[in-house]
Design a protein around this motif. Structure first.
Motif, short mmCIF file in Angstrom:
data_model
loop_
_atom_site.label_atom_id
_atom_site.label_comp_id
_atom_site.label_asym_id
_atom_site.label_seq_id
_atom_site.Cartn_x
_atom_site.Cartn_y
_atom_site.Cartn_z
N PRO A 126 0.79 -1.24 0.00
CA PRO A 126 0.00 0.00 0.00
C PRO A 126 0.82 1.28 0.00
O PRO A 126 1.97 1.32 0.44
N ALA A 127 0.15 2.34 -0.52
CA ALA A 127 0.62 3.71 -0.39
C ALA A 127 -0.48 4.51 0.30
O ALA A 127 -1.66 4.22 0.12
N VAL A 128 -0.09 5.50 1.09
CA VAL A 128 -1.06 6.32 1.82
C VAL A 128 -0.96 7.75 1.31
O VAL A 128 0.13 8.34 1.29
N PHE A 129 -2.10 8.31 0.91
CA PHE A 129 -2.15 9.67 0.40
C PHE A 129 -2.55 10.64 1.52
O PHE A 129 -3.44 10.34 2.32
N ASN A 130 -1.86 11.76 1.56
CA ASN A 130 -2.20 12.83 2.49
C ASN A 130 -2.75 13.99 1.67
O ASN A 130 -2.07 14.50 0.76
N ALA A 138 -14.92 22.23 -4.41
CA ALA A 138 -15.71 21.22 -3.71
C ALA A 138 -15.78 19.95 -4.55
O ALA A 138 -15.87 20.00 -5.77
N GLY A 139 -15.77 18.82 -3.87
CA GLY A 139 -15.90 17.55 -4.57
C GLY A 139 -14.63 17.04 -5.21
O GLY A 139 -14.68 16.12 -6.02
N GLU A 140 -13.49 17.64 -4.91
CA GLU A 140 -12.23 17.18 -5.49
C GLU A 140 -11.30 16.71 -4.38
O GLU A 140 -11.51 16.96 -3.20
N LEU A 141 -10.23 16.01 -4.81
CA LEU A 141 -9.20 15.54 -3.87
C LEU A 141 -7.84 16.00 -4.39
O LEU A 141 -7.37 15.51 -5.42
N GLU A 142 -7.23 16.93 -3.71
CA GLU A 142 -5.90 17.41 -4.09
C GLU A 142 -4.88 16.84 -3.11
O GLU A 142 -5.02 16.97 -1.90
N THR A 143 -3.87 16.19 -3.68
CA THR A 143 -2.87 15.51 -2.88
C THR A 143 -1.79 16.47 -2.40
O THR A 143 -1.28 17.28 -3.18
N GLU A 144 -1.47 16.35 -1.13
CA GLU A 144 -0.37 17.15 -0.59
C GLU A 144 0.93 16.34 -0.58
O GLU A 144 2.00 16.85 -0.91
N SER A 145 0.83 15.06 -0.19
CA SER A 145 2.01 14.18 -0.19
C SER A 145 1.54 12.74 -0.23
O SER A 145 0.37 12.44 0.02
N VAL A 146 2.50 11.84 -0.56
CA VAL A 146 2.19 10.42 -0.63
C VAL A 146 3.26 9.64 0.12
O VAL A 146 4.46 9.88 -0.05
N SER A 147 2.81 8.70 0.94
CA SER A 147 3.74 7.81 1.64
C SER A 147 3.79 6.49 0.89
O SER A 147 2.97 5.59 1.09
N TYR A 148 4.78 6.40 -0.02
CA TYR A 148 4.97 5.17 -0.78
C TYR A 148 5.83 4.20 0.03
O TYR A 148 6.51 4.60 0.98
N PRO A 149 5.84 2.91 -0.35
CA PRO A 149 6.78 1.99 0.29
C PRO A 149 8.22 2.49 0.11
O PRO A 149 8.58 3.03 -0.93
N THR A 150 9.02 2.31 1.12
CA THR A 150 10.39 2.79 1.08
C THR A 150 11.17 2.20 -0.09
O THR A 150 10.93 1.06 -0.51
N GLU A 151 12.10 2.99 -0.61
CA GLU A 151 12.92 2.52 -1.73
C GLU A 151 13.77 1.32 -1.33
O GLU A 151 14.25 0.58 -2.19
N ALA A 152 13.96 1.14 -0.03
CA ALA A 152 14.74 -0.01 0.43
C ALA A 152 14.06 -1.33 0.06
O ALA A 152 14.71 -2.36 -0.06
N ILE A 153 12.74 -1.26 -0.13
CA ILE A 153 12.00 -2.46 -0.53
C ILE A 153 11.87 -2.53 -2.04
O ILE A 153 11.83 -3.62 -2.63
N LEU A 176 -15.89 3.91 -2.08
CA LEU A 176 -14.57 3.44 -2.48
C LEU A 176 -13.98 4.47 -3.43
O LEU A 176 -14.62 4.83 -4.42
N THR A 177 -12.79 4.95 -3.11
CA THR A 177 -12.08 5.86 -4.00
C THR A 177 -11.26 5.01 -4.97
O THR A 177 -10.23 4.45 -4.59
N LEU A 178 -11.73 4.90 -6.21
CA LEU A 178 -11.11 3.99 -7.17
C LEU A 178 -9.65 4.34 -7.43
O LEU A 178 -8.82 3.45 -7.64
N GLY A 179 -9.34 5.62 -7.43
CA GLY A 179 -7.96 6.02 -7.67
C GLY A 179 -7.74 7.45 -7.22
O GLY A 179 -8.69 8.23 -7.10
N VAL A 180 -6.48 7.78 -6.96
CA VAL A 180 -6.11 9.12 -6.53
C VAL A 180 -4.88 9.56 -7.31
O VAL A 180 -3.94 8.78 -7.51
N SER A 181 -4.89 10.81 -7.76
CA SER A 181 -3.73 11.35 -8.47
C SER A 181 -2.66 11.77 -7.48
O SER A 181 -2.95 12.47 -6.50
#
Length: 614
Positions: A126-130, A138-153, A176-181
């Motif tokens: 998983p990745a977690v979007f902030n 209104a009605g939109e999702l703007e991403t501030e940052s994303v916590s992806y799996p560490t590059e070590a993996i 269900l949010t099908l996808g996030v930019s």
């Protein structure tokens, strides 16, 4: 007259339609939103047969048993690498590990996890979007940052999926949010999307078309909102133990890792591994059970099945909702008449709309707005009878204002409830009459300033009034420094003798406190003398019908109560023998003997109330 009537209705219709359409354009919120959401939850509730879960979706629980056996969380990532490899080698169709590895850990453990993920492309992390706290639109999702799996993996993009679970405004997860930019504009699908594609055939794969700006299931557009969200179904209860028909099968992480549950058991299964313990803070409220939270891994399992079944539900276009508001406003204003027929018509239209709402949902998988059209209907119903209501309230207000100046509020309420005109006369009732008088008022008036006298008098009369009202009495009048009240009229009180005595005792108790305050403030104290008698009296409106009416009681019962009060010593409550007989053993009384009172040829026996019975 007819033109004025229809002109008024046209103005009301425009006002109602404009008001509710404007509020509807802002989106439902607060209580209205809760009503809408709960109604949708109600109609979408499934029977056990309807919510039969897919057997190929299976859960491995990071539960309390596993935590006890493997120690404090987080565990060494080499354990996850070992489990993932076992499942992949056993032929699992897809494996989703619902744990966030945003930071590096032990290099050897990270390397072990990297090697497994590199070998098996059906493992998803998983990745977690902030999101930005304030969205530009209104009605939109703007991403501030994303916590992806560490590059070590080193997880490839195609093996990464977001796990953001976003509750509705009432804190319940339905979407269900099908996808996030992400910050680069790349659409990252949900974990449930990636897993559902392992269940669906090639012709039904779920994908995002950037040119169209839409999500598809095969060639069919998925009806999403501006946030790429779609409503999901729930096929399991929170923390449900699997039976033959209900619940996703789940096993403890420790049992699978140690071989108690053979890895081959998961051949051809879509496996979700995730927290199943309250302390891991991954649980949410869902429509499946608002009183018990559902773990995140369960929610993802339900999302996978929702996407696989393809039963998507949408909200009706705003234009249709505006049209319904207008329709349900105009119909009642044109059809309603006064009286019972209007009430029947109102409830018929309400029931008809609710049935239509259910039919549209069943046949077209579409939710109409419930709150605003029905509120418009209700507003129109009220508007159609508002003139009649205003006229009635004006008359009620006139009676209340005029009559309420002279009699207690309880009398006004009884008069209004009866619907009778104010007229002279009364009726014979059995009541208890109370007279209260301040002892020592004249000497006090001579020693104090007029303003101080009024202050003390108001305080005493206030406590008398409160005691009378607290025990359901009627305050008849103030007589200088005294009070007349009665119990048992206008409202019948079977226990009116007891009520009257309890009011008198309360007056005495409060008067002792007030007397002490007067002594401290003015150097002088005063007490009450109270007289009580019960019996028949004529109670009603007495006076000039055209000029002034008083609601009062007259008769020998009233006269004797007044005579007893005049014979009471300071702080004494005197009652007649008939009243003492009715009280029984409820109060402690002292026999004063017979006394001669004005207006009576024979002496009357009198008792003093000393308190409640012990």
């Amino acid at each position: 007259m007819a033109k004025r009537k229809w002109g008024r209705r046209a103005i009301l219709a425009l006002a109602i339609i404009g008001f509710w359409s404007f509020l509807s354009s802002l989106g439902t919120g607060g209580t209205l939103n809760v009503v809408e959401l709960e109604l949708k939850d109600l109609v979408r509730a499934k029977s056990d047969e309807e919510r039969r879960p897919f057997q190929e979706i299976q859960i491995i629980r990071i539960d309390d048993t596993s935590l006890e056996q493997l120690g404090q969380f987080p565990w060494d990532r080499s354990l996850h690498a070992q489990l993932l490899e076992m499942l992949a080698e056993a032929g699992a169709k897809a494996i989703f590990l619902d744990l966030v590895f945003a930071e590096p850990s032990d290099p050897a453990a990270d390397e072990a996890l990297r090697e497994v993920i590199a070998r098996y492309d059906n493992i998803i992390l998983p990745a977690v979007f902030n999101f930005k706290p304030v969205q530009q639109a209104a009605g939109e999702l703007e991403t501030e940052s994303v916590s992806y799996p560490t590059e070590a993996i080193g997880v490839p993009d195609e093996q990464t999926a977001h796990i953001n679970v976003m509750p509705d405004s009432d804190g319940t997860v339905r979407m269900l949010t099908l996808g996030v930019s992400d910050t680069d504009g790349t659409m990252v699908p949900a974990a449930s999307v990636r897993l559902a594609n392992y269940i669906l055939g090639d012709e039904l794969q779920i994908h995002y078309n950037a040119d169209a700006g839409s999500w598809y299931r095969g060639e069919e557009v998925i009806p999403t909102n501006g946030r790429s969200q779609v409503k999901i179904d729930f096929f399991s209860e929170p923390r449900e133990v699997m039976t033959a028909d209900t619940g996703y099968e789940s096993q403890a992480y420790f049992d699978v890792l140690t071989g108690n549950i053979p890895a081959e058991y998961y051949q051809d299964a879509v496996v979700l591994i995730g927290p199943w313990a309250a302390g891991m803070q991954d649980e949410y409220v869902t429509p499946a059970n608002p009183n018990l939270k559902m773990y995140g891994v369960e929610i993802h399992s339900n999302m996978v099945q929702s996407l696989a079944t393809g039963a998507f539900f949408i909200d009706a276009p705003e234009a249709l909702n505006y049209g319904l508001i207008a329709l349900l406003t105009l119909l009642p204003l044109m059809l309603f008449v006064s009286g019972r027929v209007s009430v029947i018509l109102y409830f018929s239209l309400t029931a008809g709309y609710l049935l239509a709402w259910i039919a549209v949902y069943m046949w077209y998988s579409t939710f109409l707005t419930v709150s605003y059209p029905l509120l418009a209907l209700t507003s129109a119903f009220i508007a159609s009878i508002v003139v009649q209501v205003i006229d009635e309230r004006k008359e009620r207000g006139r009676v209340t204002t005029i009559f309420g100046r002279f009699v207690p509020r309880s009398v006004v309420d009884e008069l209004l409830a009866s619907g009778e005109e104010v007229k002279l006369g009364g009726q014979r009732k059995d009541i208890t009459v109370m007279f209260v008088d301040i002892r020592g008022f004249t000497p006090m008036s001579e020693r104090l300033q007029p303003e101080e006298v009024i202050q003390v008098l108001n305080a005493y009369l206030d406590l008398c009034t409160k005691a009378v009202f607290r025990w359901n009495g009627t305050l008849d009048k103030f007589i200088g420094d005294g009070v007349m009240a009665f119990f048992g009229a206008p409202v019948d009180l079977p226990q009116h003798p007891e009520m009257a005595v309890r009011a008198a005792l309360e007056m005495k108790q409060q008067a002792d406190v007030l007397e002490q305050q007067c002594v401290e403030q003015f150097g002088i104290g005063v007490k009450f003398g109270v007289g009580l008698h019960c019996g028949p009296a004529v109670v009603g409106n007495i006076g000039s019908e055209g000029l002034r009416l008083d609601y009062t009681a007259i008769g020998d019962t009233v006269n004797l109560a007044a005579r007893l009060e005049s014979n009471a010593m300071p702080g004494q409550i005197l009652i007649s023998a008939p009243l003492q007989a009715r009280l029984g053993d409820a109060f402690a009384t002292e026999d004063i003997g017979e006394i001669k009172v004005k207006g009576k040829e024979m002496p009357v026996r009198v008792y003093a109330v000393t308190g409640a019975a012990q």
